[in-house]
Write a protein that holds these residues in place. Structure first.
Motif, PDB file in Angstrom:
ATOM      1  N   GLU A  96      44.864  30.551  12.749  1.00 36.51           N
ATOM      2  CA  GLU A  96      43.857  29.502  12.907  1.00 36.51           C
ATOM      3  C   GLU A  96      43.507  29.284  14.372  1.00 36.51           C
ATOM      4  O   GLU A  96      42.332  29.156  14.741  1.00 36.51           O
ATOM      5  CB  GLU A  96      44.358  28.204  12.288  1.00 36.51           C
ATOM      6  N   TYR A  97      44.516  29.225  15.223  1.00 41.56           N
ATOM      7  CA  TYR A  97      44.288  28.960  16.636  1.00 41.56           C
ATOM      8  C   TYR A  97      44.156  30.241  17.456  1.00 41.56           C
ATOM      9  O   TYR A  97      43.810  30.180  18.639  1.00 41.56           O
ATOM     10  CB  TYR A  97      45.427  28.107  17.194  1.00 41.56           C
ATOM     11  N   GLY A  98      44.435  31.382  16.844  1.00 45.17           N
ATOM     12  CA  GLY A  98      44.282  32.651  17.555  1.00 45.17           C
ATOM     13  C   GLY A  98      45.147  32.745  18.788  1.00 45.17           C
ATOM     14  O   GLY A  98      44.698  33.222  19.845  1.00 45.17           O
ATOM     15  N   VAL A  99      46.392  32.302  18.697  1.00 41.39           N
ATOM     16  CA  VAL A  99      47.287  32.261  19.853  1.00 41.39           C
ATOM     17  C   VAL A  99      48.024  33.589  20.007  1.00 41.39           C
ATOM     18  O   VAL A  99      48.604  34.108  19.044  1.00 41.39           O
ATOM     19  CB  VAL A  99      48.307  31.114  19.714  1.00 41.39           C
ATOM     20  N   LYS A 100      47.995  34.121  21.205  1.00 44.74           N
ATOM     21  CA  LYS A 100      48.743  35.331  21.536  1.00 44.74           C
ATOM     22  C   LYS A 100      49.935  34.937  22.401  1.00 44.74           C
ATOM     23  O   LYS A 100      49.775  34.347  23.465  1.00 44.74           O
ATOM     24  CB  LYS A 100      47.841  36.309  22.296  1.00 44.74           C
ATOM     25  N   LEU A 101      51.133  35.245  21.930  1.00 48.92           N
ATOM     26  CA  LEU A 101      52.358  34.832  22.610  1.00 48.92           C
ATOM     27  C   LEU A 101      52.845  35.901  23.580  1.00 48.92           C
ATOM     28  O   LEU A 101      52.838  37.094  23.276  1.00 48.92           O
ATOM     29  CB  LEU A 101      53.461  34.548  21.586  1.00 48.92           C
ATOM     30  N   HIS A 102      53.258  35.442  24.744  1.00 53.66           N
ATOM     31  CA  HIS A 102      53.922  36.305  25.720  1.00 53.66           C
ATOM     32  C   HIS A 102      55.153  35.566  26.235  1.00 53.66           C
ATOM     33  O   HIS A 102      55.041  34.448  26.745  1.00 53.66           O
ATOM     34  CB  HIS A 102      53.008  36.641  26.899  1.00 53.66           C
ATOM     35  N   PHE A 103      56.312  36.189  26.099  1.00 53.61           N
ATOM     36  CA  PHE A 103      57.535  35.628  26.666  1.00 53.61           C
ATOM     37  C   PHE A 103      57.783  36.338  27.995  1.00 53.61           C
ATOM     38  O   PHE A 103      57.979  37.558  28.036  1.00 53.61           O
ATOM     39  CB  PHE A 103      58.711  35.804  25.710  1.00 53.61           C
ATOM     40  N   ILE A 104      57.776  35.568  29.072  1.00 58.50           N
ATOM     41  CA  ILE A 104      57.825  36.104  30.420  1.00 58.50           C
ATOM     42  C   ILE A 104      59.228  35.955  30.987  1.00 58.50           C
ATOM     43  O   ILE A 104      59.803  34.860  30.961  1.00 58.50           O
ATOM     44  CB  ILE A 104      56.830  35.376  31.336  1.00 58.50           C
ATOM     45  N   GLY A 105      59.778  37.040  31.512  1.00 61.20           N
ATOM     46  CA  GLY A 105      61.085  36.989  32.138  1.00 61.20           C
ATOM     47  C   GLY A 105      61.907  38.217  31.798  1.00 61.20           C
ATOM     48  O   GLY A 105      61.435  39.157  31.139  1.00 61.20           O
ATOM     49  N   ASN A 106      63.135  38.208  32.222  1.00 63.82           N
ATOM     50  CA  ASN A 106      64.060  39.315  31.954  1.00 63.82           C
ATOM     51  C   ASN A 106      64.703  39.084  30.592  1.00 63.82           C
ATOM     52  O   ASN A 106      65.783  38.498  30.487  1.00 63.82           O
ATOM     53  CB  ASN A 106      65.115  39.398  33.051  1.00 63.82           C
ATOM     54  N   LEU A 107      64.055  39.553  29.550  1.00 66.29           N
ATOM     55  CA  LEU A 107      64.516  39.295  28.185  1.00 66.29           C
ATOM     56  C   LEU A 107      65.830  39.998  27.872  1.00 66.29           C
ATOM     57  O   LEU A 107      66.505  39.635  26.900  1.00 66.29           O
ATOM     58  CB  LEU A 107      63.438  39.730  27.180  1.00 66.29           C
ATOM     59  N   GLN A 108      66.197  40.981  28.690  1.00 61.05           N
ATOM     60  CA  GLN A 108      67.460  41.679  28.458  1.00 61.05           C
ATOM     61  C   GLN A 108      68.665  40.776  28.710  1.00 61.05           C
ATOM     62  O   GLN A 108      69.772  41.082  28.272  1.00 61.05           O
ATOM     63  CB  GLN A 108      67.545  42.920  29.351  1.00 61.05           C
ATOM     64  N   LEU A 109      68.462  39.662  29.392  1.00 61.96           N
ATOM     65  CA  LEU A 109      69.559  38.735  29.654  1.00 61.96           C
ATOM     66  C   LEU A 109      69.850  37.828  28.457  1.00 61.96           C
ATOM     67  O   LEU A 109      70.882  37.153  28.437  1.00 61.96           O
ATOM     68  CB  LEU A 109      69.231  37.864  30.878  1.00 61.96           C
ATOM     69  N   LEU A 110      68.962  37.809  27.484  1.00 61.21           N
ATOM     70  CA  LEU A 110      69.109  36.925  26.337  1.00 61.21           C
ATOM     71  C   LEU A 110      69.982  37.564  25.268  1.00 61.21           C
ATOM     72  O   LEU A 110      70.181  38.786  25.244  1.00 61.21           O
ATOM     73  CB  LEU A 110      67.733  36.592  25.749  1.00 61.21           C
ATOM     74  N   ALA A 111      70.488  36.726  24.395  1.00 66.99           N
ATOM     75  CA  ALA A 111      71.247  37.235  23.259  1.00 66.99           C
ATOM     76  C   ALA A 111      70.335  38.096  22.385  1.00 66.99           C
ATOM     77  O   ALA A 111      69.135  37.815  22.257  1.00 66.99           O
ATOM     78  CB  ALA A 111      71.821  36.075  22.449  1.00 66.99           C
ATOM     79  N   GLU A 112      70.878  39.111  21.801  1.00 70.78           N
ATOM     80  CA  GLU A 112      70.067  40.078  21.055  1.00 70.78           C
ATOM     81  C   GLU A 112      69.248  39.442  19.930  1.00 70.78           C
ATOM     82  O   GLU A 112      68.068  39.772  19.774  1.00 70.78           O
ATOM     83  CB  GLU A 112      70.961  41.192  20.504  1.00 70.78           C
ATOM     84  N   PRO A 113      69.806  38.540  19.118  1.00 74.15           N
ATOM     85  CA  PRO A 113      68.987  37.928  18.057  1.00 74.15           C
ATOM     86  C   PRO A 113      67.775  37.178  18.600  1.00 74.15           C
ATOM     87  O   PRO A 113      66.686  37.242  18.022  1.00 74.15           O
ATOM     88  CB  PRO A 113      69.971  36.977  17.350  1.00 74.15           C
TER      89      PRO A 113
END
Length: 235
Positions: free
Chosen positions: A17-34
């Motif tokens: 409905e809102y046509g939102v495109k998500l981008h997660f910015i940062g070093n995602l490798q530092l996050l927990a795998e799930p």
């Protein structure tokens, strides 16, 4: 966070409905795998949306972003140099490029077993071959060509190379940065992207910020717009 992302993805009508495109910015490798997998799934599901872009900074600092961009640029340049050099064949074996000799303008083809080979002079002392001359070394080392590489033509890493490897390369640089609560510091956030960007710091906290604050921010931006555009052209 993982539960919130999955809850959002389950209701695709909101995304469409809102046509939102998500981008997660940062070093995602530092996050927990799930959590990282959920973020990657969210970006993949919303990749087709074009109307709005939502940037969420997670595991992000500007100093880490700059270091990451420089490292990736160096890797790309190194691969480009390696590909341009290619490999040569000498006496039926794959030649290796001796780095120490290359710095002296000499390209040497050698087998692995002869990588550390040295030659003896008339007095029996050993010396690394650093001259542009033939050194037989049991017939396994030969000078392929004298250095003709002009130091002035060595490929250099450009500003555009660094910028395209930034975490924030998916979005244009901001025109204005608003930080509430009266803080006039960036706190290691968007240091690179805001080099020619005005910082507006209203005393109001985020829940209290209103239309009058936004209007004042726009007026300040218009007042400094000419100067900022002039500074951008100098980069």
């Amino acid at each position: 966070m993982r539960e919130k992302i999955e809850e959002l993805l389950q209701d695709e009508s909101i995304i469409n409905e809102y046509g939102v495109k998500l981008h997660f910015i940062g070093n995602l490798q530092l996050l927990a795998e799930p959590v990282r997998i959920s973020m990657e799934k969210a970006m993949k599901v919303t990749a087709h949306n074009k109307q709005r872009v939502l940037l969420v900074c997670v595991a992000y600092t500007s100093s880490d972003e700059i270091v990451h961009a420089v490292q990736e640029s160096c890797k790309e340049m190194w691969n480009e140099v390696q590909n341009s050099n290619g490999v040569t064949v000498s006496n039926g074996t794959i030649g290796q490029l001796d780095r120490s000799l290359k710095r002296n303008g000499i390209r040497v083809n050698a087998q692995d077993s002869c990588k550390d080979c040295t030659r003896s002079d008339a007095n029996g002392s050993t010396d690394r071959s650093r001259e542009a001359e033939t050194s037989s070394c049991c017939g396994m080392v030969e000078i392929a060509e004298e250095g003709k590489h002009d130091q002035g033509k060595v490929p250099a890493i450009k500003l555009t190379d660094v910028e395209k490897n930034m975490y924030m390369s998916v979005a244009p640089d901001p025109d204005i940065l608003i930080r509430t609560s009266g803080e006039a510091r960036l706190s290691n956030f968007l240091l690179w992207q805001t080099s020619t960007c005005p910082l507006y710091s209203p005393a109001a906290l985020w829940p209290e910020i209103g239309l009058r604050h936004l209007i004042w921010a726009v007026l300040n931006f218009q007042r400094h717009h000419f100067y900022l555009e002039k500074k951008k052209k100098q980069f």
